[in-house]
Design a protein around this motif. Sequence first.
Motif, PDB file in Angstrom:
ATOM      1  N   ASN A 141       0.824  -1.223   0.000  1.00  0.00           N
ATOM      2  CA  ASN A 141       0.000   0.000   0.000  1.00  0.00           C
ATOM      3  C   ASN A 141       0.854   1.267   0.000  1.00  0.00           C
ATOM      4  OD1 ASN A 141      -2.257  -1.542  -0.068  1.00  0.00           O
ATOM      5  ND2 ASN A 141      -2.971  -1.063   2.000  1.00  0.00           N
ATOM      6  N   ARG A 142       1.818   1.268  -0.891  1.00  0.00           N
ATOM      7  CA  ARG A 142       2.708   2.414  -1.140  1.00  0.00           C
ATOM      8  C   ARG A 142       3.735   2.663  -0.035  1.00  0.00           C
ATOM      9  NH1 ARG A 142      -1.951   5.438  -3.201  1.00  0.00           N
ATOM     10  NH2 ARG A 142      -1.654   7.084  -1.667  1.00  0.00           N
ATOM     11  N   SER A 143       3.689   1.901   1.065  1.00  0.00           N
ATOM     12  CA  SER A 143       4.753   1.984   2.069  1.00  0.00           C
ATOM     13  C   SER A 143       5.868   1.015   1.683  1.00  0.00           C
ATOM     14  CB  SER A 143       4.239   1.616   3.458  1.00  0.00           C
ATOM     15  OG  SER A 143       3.608   2.703   4.082  1.00  0.00           O
ATOM     16  N   ARG A 144       7.108   1.492   1.792  1.00  0.00           N
ATOM     17  CA  ARG A 144       8.268   0.623   1.536  1.00  0.00           C
ATOM     18  C   ARG A 144       8.730   0.005   2.852  1.00  0.00           C
ATOM     19  NH1 ARG A 144      12.785   4.028  -0.322  1.00  0.00           N
ATOM     20  NH2 ARG A 144      13.900   2.070  -0.690  1.00  0.00           N
ATOM     21  N   PHE A 145       8.914  -1.309   2.837  1.00  0.00           N
ATOM     22  CA  PHE A 145       9.429  -2.029   4.002  1.00  0.00           C
ATOM     23  C   PHE A 145      10.745  -2.687   3.609  1.00  0.00           C
ATOM     24  CE2 PHE A 145       4.931  -1.680   4.822  1.00  0.00           C
ATOM     25  CZ  PHE A 145       4.828  -1.519   6.190  1.00  0.00           C
ATOM     26  N   LEU A 146      11.831  -2.276   4.250  1.00  0.00           N
ATOM     27  CA  LEU A 146      13.154  -2.853   3.996  1.00  0.00           C
ATOM     28  C   LEU A 146      13.562  -3.649   5.227  1.00  0.00           C
ATOM     29  CD1 LEU A 146      13.061   0.114   2.519  1.00  0.00           C
ATOM     30  CD2 LEU A 146      15.462  -0.349   2.131  1.00  0.00           C
ATOM     31  N   ALA A 162      13.814   7.614   7.701  1.00  0.00           N
ATOM     32  CA  ALA A 162      12.675   6.702   7.591  1.00  0.00           C
ATOM     33  C   ALA A 162      11.617   7.037   8.638  1.00  0.00           C
ATOM     34  CB  ALA A 162      13.138   5.259   7.761  1.00  0.00           C
ATOM     35  N   THR A 163      10.388   6.593   8.367  1.00  0.00           N
ATOM     36  CA  THR A 163       9.297   6.812   9.323  1.00  0.00           C
ATOM     37  C   THR A 163       9.523   5.993  10.588  1.00  0.00           C
ATOM     38  OG1 THR A 163       7.921   6.854   7.327  1.00  0.00           O
ATOM     39  CG2 THR A 163       6.782   7.031   9.433  1.00  0.00           C
ATOM     40  N   HIS A 164       9.940   4.742  10.423  1.00  0.00           N
ATOM     41  CA  HIS A 164      10.196   3.850  11.562  1.00  0.00           C
ATOM     42  C   HIS A 164      11.350   2.912  11.233  1.00  0.00           C
ATOM     43  CE1 HIS A 164       6.246   4.997  13.227  1.00  0.00           C
ATOM     44  NE2 HIS A 164       5.760   4.778  12.016  1.00  0.00           N
ATOM     45  N   ASN A 165      12.119   2.553  12.268  1.00  0.00           N
ATOM     46  CA  ASN A 165      13.118   1.487  12.179  1.00  0.00           C
ATOM     47  C   ASN A 165      12.823   0.515  13.331  1.00  0.00           C
ATOM     48  OD1 ASN A 165      15.236   2.106  10.022  1.00  0.00           O
ATOM     49  ND2 ASN A 165      15.127   4.067  11.095  1.00  0.00           N
ATOM     50  N   TYR A 194       9.219   3.273   5.147  1.00  0.00           N
ATOM     51  CA  TYR A 194       9.002   4.605   4.579  1.00  0.00           C
ATOM     52  C   TYR A 194       7.505   4.705   4.262  1.00  0.00           C
ATOM     53  CZ  TYR A 194      14.025   5.380   4.131  1.00  0.00           C
ATOM     54  OH  TYR A 194      15.373   5.571   4.406  1.00  0.00           O
ATOM     55  N   TYR A 195       6.816   5.555   5.008  1.00  0.00           N
ATOM     56  CA  TYR A 195       5.355   5.650   4.923  1.00  0.00           C
ATOM     57  C   TYR A 195       4.920   6.173   3.560  1.00  0.00           C
ATOM     58  CZ  TYR A 195       0.582   7.005   6.278  1.00  0.00           C
ATOM     59  OH  TYR A 195      -0.781   7.142   6.363  1.00  0.00           O
ATOM     60  N   GLY A 196       3.926   5.477   2.983  1.00  0.00           N
ATOM     61  CA  GLY A 196       3.485   5.845   1.640  1.00  0.00           C
ATOM     62  C   GLY A 196       2.161   6.572   1.586  1.00  0.00           C
ATOM     63  N   GLY A 197       1.621   6.955   2.744  1.00  0.00           N
ATOM     64  CA  GLY A 197       0.393   7.756   2.752  1.00  0.00           C
ATOM     65  C   GLY A 197      -0.882   6.982   2.973  1.00  0.00           C
ATOM     66  N   VAL A 198      -0.809   5.650   3.043  1.00  0.00           N
ATOM     67  CA  VAL A 198      -1.999   4.824   3.272  1.00  0.00           C
ATOM     68  C   VAL A 198      -1.833   4.093   4.597  1.00  0.00           C
ATOM     69  CG1 VAL A 198      -3.426   2.922   2.423  1.00  0.00           C
ATOM     70  CG2 VAL A 198      -2.335   4.502   0.795  1.00  0.00           C
ATOM     71  N   LYS A 199      -2.770   4.313   5.530  1.00  0.00           N
ATOM     72  CA  LYS A 199      -2.701   3.628   6.822  1.00  0.00           C
ATOM     73  C   LYS A 199      -3.067   2.155   6.645  1.00  0.00           C
ATOM     74  CE  LYS A 199      -3.412   7.575   9.853  1.00  0.00           C
ATOM     75  NZ  LYS A 199      -4.184   8.153  10.986  1.00  0.00           N
TER      76      LYS A 199
END
Length: 208
Positions: free
Chosen positions: A19-24, A50-53, A101-106
């Motif tokens: 949902n447009r958030s990137r998870f690495l 990043a939004t969260h680690n 990295y937050y993509g704007g969709v919760k």
Amino acid sequence: MQDEYRTVARAGVHETEINRSRFLCALAPAATEREAQEFIAGVRKEHADATHNCWAYVIGADASTQKASDDGEPGGTAGVPMLQMLLRRDMRFVVAVVTRYYGGVKLGAGGLIRAYGGSVGEALDAVGTRTRRRYRLATVTVDHQRAGKVQNDLRGTGREVRDVRYGEAVAIDIALPDADVDAFRGWLADATAGSAGLELGGEAYGDA
């Protein structure tokens, strides 16, 4: 001691988009809690924007040390699912950091749990794992005349030769599964006409 455990084959990173958030998900082997914390600090520095680690690690063959952090995500939606995935896969001496990295969709609580746990699972598949088995350390002492053949026979039968020391006799350090010790003692006596010595030592883990 556990008979065996699994850990990551190497350090590596796997990326997925939800949902447009990137998870690495960054994975690495970690022998100690300090190593795990240093790896986490390095990823946080690399992805400071990043939004969260979020992170989790399991140290000890018996999983004696388990820690996790949501790093600002709603409680229990990130670090715990990551930790649970590591434990479900029987992973030990391993650290995982999922950078989002937050993509704007919760995603909601359920979506976050699936995303963070799933990121670790996918990364484990991508990076690869290896099994480490408990071995009994032992030293074979044999005369110089027989030493070369004994070493060749050991390697030929798939036994791990860890070190060879030359003195009045030749000392060959090996590692054996505990269940094989009695059979090995018999094999060694046959192979050397009873002339070799076998001294058992402590225990260690090696690749299965």
